[in-house]
Design a protein around this motif. Structure first.
Motif, PDB file in Angstrom:
ATOM      1  N   LEU A 101      17.310  75.668  58.291  1.00  0.00           N
ATOM      2  CA  LEU A 101      16.214  75.160  59.128  1.00  0.00           C
ATOM      3  C   LEU A 101      16.729  74.104  60.107  1.00  0.00           C
ATOM      4  N   VAL A 102      17.646  73.271  59.648  1.00  0.00           N
ATOM      5  CA  VAL A 102      18.275  72.290  60.540  1.00  0.00           C
ATOM      6  C   VAL A 102      19.064  73.015  61.629  1.00  0.00           C
ATOM      7  N   ASP A 103      19.806  74.053  61.238  1.00  0.00           N
ATOM      8  CA  ASP A 103      20.571  74.841  62.219  1.00  0.00           C
ATOM      9  C   ASP A 103      19.638  75.470  63.246  1.00  0.00           C
ATOM     10  N   LEU A 104      18.487  75.978  62.793  1.00  0.00           N
ATOM     11  CA  LEU A 104      17.526  76.609  63.699  1.00  0.00           C
ATOM     12  C   LEU A 104      16.973  75.594  64.693  1.00  0.00           C
ATOM     13  N   ASP A 105      16.565  74.430  64.197  1.00  0.00           N
ATOM     14  CA  ASP A 105      16.048  73.392  65.085  1.00  0.00           C
ATOM     15  C   ASP A 105      17.112  72.942  66.084  1.00  0.00           C
ATOM     16  N   THR A 106      18.358  72.858  65.608  1.00  0.00           N
ATOM     17  CA  THR A 106      19.464  72.426  66.468  1.00  0.00           C
ATOM     18  C   THR A 106      19.754  73.439  67.558  1.00  0.00           C
ATOM     19  N   ILE A 107      19.795  74.730  67.202  1.00  0.00           N
ATOM     20  CA  ILE A 107      20.100  75.756  68.200  1.00  0.00           C
ATOM     21  C   ILE A 107      18.954  75.877  69.199  1.00  0.00           C
ATOM     22  N   LEU A 108      17.732  75.627  68.762  1.00  0.00           N
ATOM     23  CA  LEU A 108      16.602  75.658  69.682  1.00  0.00           C
ATOM     24  C   LEU A 108      16.714  74.525  70.704  1.00  0.00           C
ATOM     25  N   SER A 109      17.181  73.364  70.255  1.00  0.00           N
ATOM     26  CA  SER A 109      17.413  72.244  71.179  1.00  0.00           C
ATOM     27  C   SER A 109      18.523  72.589  72.168  1.00  0.00           C
ATOM     28  N   LYS A 110      19.562  73.258  71.660  1.00  0.00           N
ATOM     29  CA  LYS A 110      20.649  73.679  72.547  1.00  0.00           C
ATOM     30  C   LYS A 110      20.143  74.693  73.565  1.00  0.00           C
ATOM     31  N   TRP A 111      19.265  75.573  73.134  1.00  0.00           N
ATOM     32  CA  TRP A 111      18.689  76.568  74.055  1.00  0.00           C
ATOM     33  C   TRP A 111      17.916  75.863  75.164  1.00  0.00           C
ATOM     34  N   ARG A 112      17.114  74.862  74.800  1.00  0.00           N
ATOM     35  CA  ARG A 112      16.360  74.112  75.806  1.00  0.00           C
ATOM     36  C   ARG A 112      17.316  73.411  76.775  1.00  0.00           C
ATOM     37  N   TYR A 113      18.385  72.842  76.228  1.00  0.00           N
ATOM     38  CA  TYR A 113      19.335  72.125  77.077  1.00  0.00           C
ATOM     39  C   TYR A 113      20.042  73.087  78.037  1.00  0.00           C
ATOM     40  N   LYS A 156      13.598  68.509  81.002  1.00  0.00           N
ATOM     41  CA  LYS A 156      14.219  67.346  80.357  1.00  0.00           C
ATOM     42  C   LYS A 156      13.300  66.766  79.292  1.00  0.00           C
ATOM     43  N   SER A 157      12.009  66.745  79.570  1.00  0.00           N
ATOM     44  CA  SER A 157      11.057  66.134  78.636  1.00  0.00           C
ATOM     45  C   SER A 157      10.932  66.902  77.339  1.00  0.00           C
ATOM     46  N   THR A 158      11.326  68.173  77.331  1.00  0.00           N
ATOM     47  CA  THR A 158      11.226  68.972  76.100  1.00  0.00           C
ATOM     48  C   THR A 158      12.445  68.783  75.193  1.00  0.00           C
ATOM     49  N   LEU A 159      13.385  67.940  75.601  1.00  0.00           N
ATOM     50  CA  LEU A 159      14.574  67.689  74.784  1.00  0.00           C
ATOM     51  C   LEU A 159      14.377  66.539  73.807  1.00  0.00           C
ATOM     52  N   SER A 160      13.199  65.941  73.796  1.00  0.00           N
ATOM     53  CA  SER A 160      12.946  64.798  72.918  1.00  0.00           C
ATOM     54  C   SER A 160      12.783  65.247  71.470  1.00  0.00           C
ATOM     55  N   ASP A 161      12.848  64.286  70.556  1.00  0.00           N
ATOM     56  CA  ASP A 161      12.700  64.581  69.125  1.00  0.00           C
ATOM     57  C   ASP A 161      11.322  65.138  68.792  1.00  0.00           C
ATOM     58  N   SER A 162      10.330  64.866  69.632  1.00  0.00           N
ATOM     59  CA  SER A 162       8.978  65.363  69.359  1.00  0.00           C
ATOM     60  C   SER A 162       8.906  66.884  69.415  1.00  0.00           C
ATOM     61  N   TYR A 163       9.921  67.516  70.031  1.00  0.00           N
ATOM     62  CA  TYR A 163       9.967  68.978  70.102  1.00  0.00           C
ATOM     63  C   TYR A 163      10.801  69.583  68.964  1.00  0.00           C
ATOM     64  N   LYS A 164      11.300  68.737  68.067  1.00  0.00           N
ATOM     65  CA  LYS A 164      12.050  69.227  66.910  1.00  0.00           C
ATOM     66  C   LYS A 164      11.106  69.308  65.715  1.00  0.00           C
ATOM     67  N   MET A 165      10.850  70.527  65.236  1.00  0.00           N
ATOM     68  CA  MET A 165       9.894  70.725  64.156  1.00  0.00           C
ATOM     69  C   MET A 165      10.390  70.175  62.821  1.00  0.00           C
ATOM     70  N   PHE A 166      11.701  70.216  62.593  1.00  0.00           N
ATOM     71  CA  PHE A 166      12.256  69.796  61.302  1.00  0.00           C
ATOM     72  C   PHE A 166      13.104  68.541  61.464  1.00  0.00           C
ATOM     73  N   ILE A 167      12.612  67.617  62.273  1.00  0.00           N
ATOM     74  CA  ILE A 167      13.337  66.386  62.557  1.00  0.00           C
ATOM     75  C   ILE A 167      13.556  65.562  61.283  1.00  0.00           C
ATOM     76  N   ASP A 168      12.618  65.626  60.326  1.00  0.00           N
ATOM     77  CA  ASP A 168      12.797  64.874  59.073  1.00  0.00           C
ATOM     78  C   ASP A 168      14.006  65.377  58.297  1.00  0.00           C
ATOM     79  N   LEU A 169      14.262  66.679  58.358  1.00  0.00           N
ATOM     80  CA  LEU A 169      15.447  67.224  57.686  1.00  0.00           C
ATOM     81  C   LEU A 169      16.712  66.829  58.433  1.00  0.00           C
ATOM     82  N   ILE A 170      16.637  66.786  59.754  1.00  0.00           N
ATOM     83  CA  ILE A 170      17.792  66.368  60.551  1.00  0.00           C
ATOM     84  C   ILE A 170      18.155  64.915  60.233  1.00  0.00           C
ATOM     85  N   ASN A 171      17.125  64.091  60.001  1.00  0.00           N
ATOM     86  CA  ASN A 171      17.340  62.667  59.727  1.00  0.00           C
ATOM     87  C   ASN A 171      17.601  62.371  58.253  1.00  0.00           C
TER      88      ASN A 171
END
Length: 359
Positions: A284-296, A323-338
């Motif tokens: 799930l962390v990998d999925l959230d991370t790759i989605l952020s990379k896709w946005r970037y 750019k605004s969609t790269l914030s942590d608010s767009y990461k669904m599993f940010i608690d797992l990342i942290n």
């Protein structure tokens, strides 16, 4: 459900009635290639504009949408799996892990699609870009459904000149609103974490707290400021009121119970029953991370093609919106990342079961 019986394909409907369909299908018929390959209609020739990159633009975005459809298919299967008690269904837990990994692999593939688009020169893109207006990738319903089903909240979305669901037609709007109201993957994962074995065992947490205190005691050499910060962060693991305050401030999303379940899974990933669960959380962390990379990557590609001051064809602010969609608010599993900030080193971990010395 379907299966092959001799040379015939038999399909069984919900009433268990058997219906014969075509015995043989060619590759072209099976994949509906006549329809698929005739769907690339360029606008530039109709306007007497000589450009060939519009065909590439259409093909690439149609490929995006096909893969988005597969991702939605996988997410629906994953969400269905999470409605059962995965802790007693290890084969189903493995399927969840496999499908989340598949989605991540698809997004990795989609990153390469941007490289294909970047093979266009900005001047060549400018030849047909105005013909797209008011069409825009902003209006991709399937991508918005992916966000909805993963757990992005409507109120979290960045406001711009267009908004959701107003940019969709009536049928699309209903689908957007329906998926926004359904149980999301984030919600289902949270419920699953709240059922983590050993989570309600007070003795487990008492031993974990003592181990955390020992680690903090041994960490004095890192400096008072860093030590105090570490102490404050760890205290939120044991104090539900502190966790609740962080949720209200928007710094956490998972429930306190679910967060503690994730900590147990990460900490005791080598224990029986936790290994596969840990792999799911990591996926799930990998999925959230790759989605952020896709946005970037999307942002970088758009910036290269239109610069930083052009509006999007759909009326958005273009690169500023992306750019605004790269914030942590767009990461669904940010608690797992942290989560690593809430863990203690493995060498300090107490056993899940009381040792003879403790008894």
């Amino acid at each position: 459900m379907s299966y092959v019986n001799g040379n015939e394909r038999i399909i069984i409907d919900r009433q268990n009635k058997k219906c014969k369909i075509n015995e043989a299908r060619s590759y072209t018929e099976y994949l509906k290639l006549d329809r698929l390959l005739s769907s690339q209609i360029m606008l530039s020739p109709q306007r007497n504009i000589v450009t060939y990159d519009e065909h590439l633009f259409i093909i690439t975005h149609q490929a995006f949408e096909l893969w988005f459809k597969q991702i939605l298919f996988e997410i629906d299967l994953i969400r269905k799996s999470f409605t059962i008690n995965l802790w007693v269904k290890e084969p189903e837990m493995f399927n969840v892990f496999k499908r989340i990994g598949r989605i991540t692999t698809i997004f990795k593939l989609l990153l390469e699609h941007f490289s294909v688009l970047e093979s266009m020169h900005p001047c060549d893109f400018a030849e047909f870009r105005d013909l797209l207006t008011p069409a825009s990738g902003f209006q991709s319903l399937q991508f918005r459904l992916i966000e909805n089903k993963l757990g992005l909240k409507t109120e979290t979305r960045v406001c711009c000149s267009q908004s959701y669901p107003e940019c969709f037609d009536e049928t699309q709007r209903l689908e957007f609103e329906r998926t926004a109201a359904e149980p999301t993957l984030f919600m289902l994962v949270g419920h699953w974490l709240e059922c983590t074995p050993d989570l309600l065992d007070d003795a487990v947490w008492e031993r974990y707290r003592k181990a955390a205190d020992r680690w903090l005691q041994d960490s004095k050499k890192i400096g008072i400021t860093r030590l105090e910060k570490r102490r404050q962060i760890l205290s939120t693991v044991f104090d539900s009121d502190q966790h609740k305050a962080l949720v209200e401030q928007g710094h956490r999303i998972l429930s306190h119970k679910a967060l503690k379940g994730a900590i147990l899974i990460y900490s005791y990933r080598q224990e029986n029953g936790y290994g596969l669960a840990n792999r799911i959380l990591e996926s799930l962390v990998d999925l959230d991370t790759i989605l952020s990379k896709w946005r970037y990557h999307h942002l970088v590609m758009v910036h290269k093609m239109i610069g930083s001051h052009n509006l999007g064809t759909g009326g958005t602010s273009g690169t500023e919106y992306l750019k605004s969609t790269l914030s942590d608010s767009y990461k669904m599993f940010i608690d797992l990342i942290n989560l690593p900030a809430l863990l203690i080193p493995s060498s300090y971990l107490p056993p899940l079961i009381k040792t003879q010395q403790e008894l």
